[in-house]
Design a protein around this motif. Structure first.
Motif, PDB file in Angstrom:
ATOM      1  N   PRO A   1       0.881  -1.238  -0.019  1.00  0.00           N
ATOM      2  CA  PRO A   1      -0.090   0.003  -0.052  1.00  0.00           C
ATOM      3  C   PRO A   1       0.862   1.197  -0.018  1.00  0.00           C
ATOM      4  CG  PRO A   1      -0.975  -1.820   1.669  1.00  0.00           C
ATOM      5  CD  PRO A   1       0.619  -1.954   1.130  1.00  0.00           C
ATOM      6  N   GLN A   2       0.274   2.508  -0.606  1.00  0.00           N
ATOM      7  CA  GLN A   2       1.031   3.555  -0.917  1.00  0.00           C
ATOM      8  C   GLN A   2       1.321   4.145   0.572  1.00  0.00           C
ATOM      9  OE1 GLN A   2       1.954   4.951  -3.630  1.00  0.00           O
ATOM     10  NE2 GLN A   2       3.386   6.159  -2.306  1.00  0.00           N
TER      11      GLN A   2
ATOM     12  N   GLN B   1      -2.948  -7.329   7.368  1.00  0.00           N
ATOM     13  CA  GLN B   1      -4.330  -6.761   6.551  1.00  0.00           C
ATOM     14  C   GLN B   1      -5.112  -7.787   5.700  1.00  0.00           C
ATOM     15  OE1 GLN B   1      -3.569  -3.125   4.717  1.00  0.00           O
ATOM     16  NE2 GLN B   1      -3.440  -4.251   2.571  1.00  0.00           N
ATOM     17  N   GLY B   2      -6.268  -7.423   5.406  1.00  0.00           N
ATOM     18  CA  GLY B   2      -7.088  -8.436   4.783  1.00  0.00           C
ATOM     19  C   GLY B   2      -7.407  -9.696   5.290  1.00  0.00           C
TER      20      GLY B   2
ATOM     21  N   LYS C   1       7.447 -16.351  -2.445  1.00  0.00           N
ATOM     22  CA  LYS C   1       6.017 -16.617  -1.641  1.00  0.00           C
ATOM     23  C   LYS C   1       5.822 -15.512  -0.558  1.00  0.00           C
ATOM     24  CE  LYS C   1       6.558 -21.453  -2.062  1.00  0.00           C
ATOM     25  NZ  LYS C   1       6.856 -22.855  -1.180  1.00  0.00           N
ATOM     26  N   VAL C   2       6.905 -14.922   0.063  1.00  0.00           N
ATOM     27  CA  VAL C   2       6.853 -13.712   0.871  1.00  0.00           C
ATOM     28  C   VAL C   2       6.075 -12.508   0.054  1.00  0.00           C
ATOM     29  CG1 VAL C   2       7.686 -12.234   2.469  1.00  0.00           C
ATOM     30  CG2 VAL C   2       8.331 -14.754   2.513  1.00  0.00           C
ATOM     31  N   TRP C   3       6.726 -12.224  -1.017  1.00  0.00           N
ATOM     32  CA  TRP C   3       6.529 -11.212  -1.731  1.00  0.00           C
ATOM     33  C   TRP C   3       4.913 -11.399  -2.307  1.00  0.00           C
ATOM     34  CZ3 TRP C   3       8.612  -6.858  -1.652  1.00  0.00           C
ATOM     35  CH2 TRP C   3       9.711  -6.628  -1.187  1.00  0.00           C
TER      36      TRP C   3
ATOM     37  N   LEU D   1       0.452  -9.728   4.288  1.00  0.00           N
ATOM     38  CA  LEU D   1       1.334  -9.440   5.432  1.00  0.00           C
ATOM     39  C   LEU D   1       1.680  -8.267   5.952  1.00  0.00           C
ATOM     40  CD1 LEU D   1       4.354 -12.067   4.343  1.00  0.00           C
ATOM     41  CD2 LEU D   1       2.998 -12.156   6.281  1.00  0.00           C
ATOM     42  N   GLN D   2       2.026  -7.312   4.991  1.00  0.00           N
ATOM     43  CA  GLN D   2       2.229  -5.721   5.208  1.00  0.00           C
ATOM     44  C   GLN D   2       3.087  -5.697   6.435  1.00  0.00           C
ATOM     45  OE1 GLN D   2       1.666  -3.626   3.203  1.00  0.00           O
ATOM     46  NE2 GLN D   2       1.072  -5.098   1.778  1.00  0.00           N
TER      47      GLN D   2
END
Length: 429
Positions: A162-163, A322-323, A364-366, A372-373
């Motif tokens: 996110p920005q 998040q999410g 997988k992390v990316w 994850l954030q």
């Protein structure tokens, strides 16, 4: 005119990097070697914040494509020096009478970095000093460079970051870079560290010479050493002694003093003739809050227990995630990859099997980054710890991380005080 040309160069390099990332996102292949060569050539000439960011990126050995990481790593040791005439002009502007202060200054630098370069000098009394001289005009171009770096960081949105988090990371980097322009602050940090670690016979820091220090020139007594990157074929016992000293110092820094040397590329560390670990460049030192350290230890404890739900709880407590849908499978794979370094007994940091597992885990992390954030204020800390980890790898460290982590985890649970964490030579451990 010069500033506009600099901006165009940075935009061009950013567009080239963005094109490579986009090709990989679309399932294509990028020529990482060619991109790395272009970035090395362009940033080596431009210097400044963009080069600093590339040096930071080069420390992410486990995330970047190897060909790109190798080229960017050259910026740490082979950057083109700035012409002596421009450096001398800076010195002449800083001192009323340059010739009266120094009988000789070597025109050829023995180190060139992103924000300045280092020249040997001699005083009329015959004392050998080193002068770290800030590149001329750097303060004037800093904000323009930072705006271009911010544009480059927008590539992170293609990785679902996110920005708001990108903006927070940018501000953290910008604050660090602005702080590095004040060489008086670095002189104060050197003095503080020399006092703090005066009782550590295995550590050495350059001594600032206050009478010759200015905001753009850092004068230090000459403290020679062999860079860590040149020790790969060196005596194993000496490398292990250095690795132990580095690990002890990092523990002391983080948990006793709440600070961390935040520029961990290998060129900032050396060994002197007495076998001491020499630590150069304290221009970037970050504060690490005790509450954040306890949260990170809670995450580590859950990781070592293979407790995916506990890892989720720890990440949420730090302000991450998040999410919908916790990535429990990824947590389990991460725990399996990290656990071998903390198994009972002495562990080999040079074990390529661990690196392969971590590298295989990175995509997988990316891919899960939208869920994850990690908190923005942990990104610079994570990058710094990653850089120190790779210095231990380069030394071929063999450390008993199981025993080293036990008092830290107990402190994280509130079972012991900070005195139990000190690695000071005179302190009981």
């Amino acid at each position: 005119m010069r500033e506009r040309g600099r901006t165009r160069r940075l935009l061009g390099l950013g567009a080239r990097a963005g094109g490579a990332v986009l090709r990989t996102r679309l399932g294509g292949e990028a020529d990482w070697q060619a991109l790395g060569e272009a970035l090395f050539e362009g940033l080596s000439e431009l210097k400044g914040p963009a080069m600093k960011l590339a040096q930071i990126m080069s420390q992410w050995d486990d995330l970047l494509p190897p060909a790109l990481a190798e080229e960017l790593a050259r910026l740490q040791r082979q950057a083109e020096p700035m012409p002596w005439e421009r450096i001398r002009a800076t010195l002449a502007a800083e001192y009323d009478d340059l010739e009266a202060r120094f009988t000789e200054i070597e025109p050829r630098p023995f180190a060139s970095a992103s924000m300045g370069q280092v020249h040997r000098a001699w005083t009329p009394a015959g004392e050998a000093l080193v002068l770290k001289v800030q590149y001329p005009g750097l303060a004037e171009v800093l904000e323009g460079d930072l705006s271009q770096v911010k544009r480059l960081m927008r590539l992170g949105r293609w990785l679902k970051v996110p920005q708001a988090r990108l903006d927070a990371l940018f501000e953290e980097l910008a604050e660090s870079l602005r702080g590095e322009l004040d060489y008086r602050a670095e002189a104060a940090a050197l003095a503080r560290y020399r006092t703090r670690y005066a009782g550590w016979p295995g550590l050495a820091f350059p001594e600032p010479v206050e009478a010759h220090c200015t905001s753009r020139v850092l004068a230090m007594r000459y403290l020679p050493g062999t860079p860590l990157r040149e020790l790969e074929g060196d005596d194993g016992a000496r490398r292990q002694a250095l690795a132990t000293q580095l690990a002890d110092w990092l523990t002391e820094e983080l948990f006793v003093h709440g600070e961390l040397h935040a520029d961990p590329h290998a060129g900032n560390f050396a060994v002197d003739d007495a076998g001491r670990l020499v630590i150069y460049d304290l221009g970037a030192v970050i504060r690490v809050a005790e509450a954040r350290l306890r949260q990170l230890l809670a995450l580590l404890e859950a990781t070592l227990a293979g407790d995916a739900l506990g890892m989720e709880t720890a990440v949420l407590a730090m302000g991450g995630r998040q999410g919908q849908g916790a990535p429990l499978a990824l947590y389990r794979e991460s725990a399996e990859a990290v656990a071998p370094l903390f198994a009972p007994g002495e562990q080999d940091f040079g074990d390529v099997r661990v690196h392969r597992r971590l590298r295989a885990l990175s995509p997988k992390v990316w891919a899960a980054m939208d869920r994850l954030q990690p908190p923005a204020d942990t990104l610079l800390l994570a990058r710094t710890l990653n850089g120190h980890y790779w210095n231990l790898v380069r030394l071929g460290a063999r450390l008993n991380m199981h025993e080293r982590s036990r008092p830290l985890l107990a402190w994280g649970r509130g079972e012991v005080g900070v005195a139990a964490l000190s690695r000071a030579p005179t302190a009981p451990v």
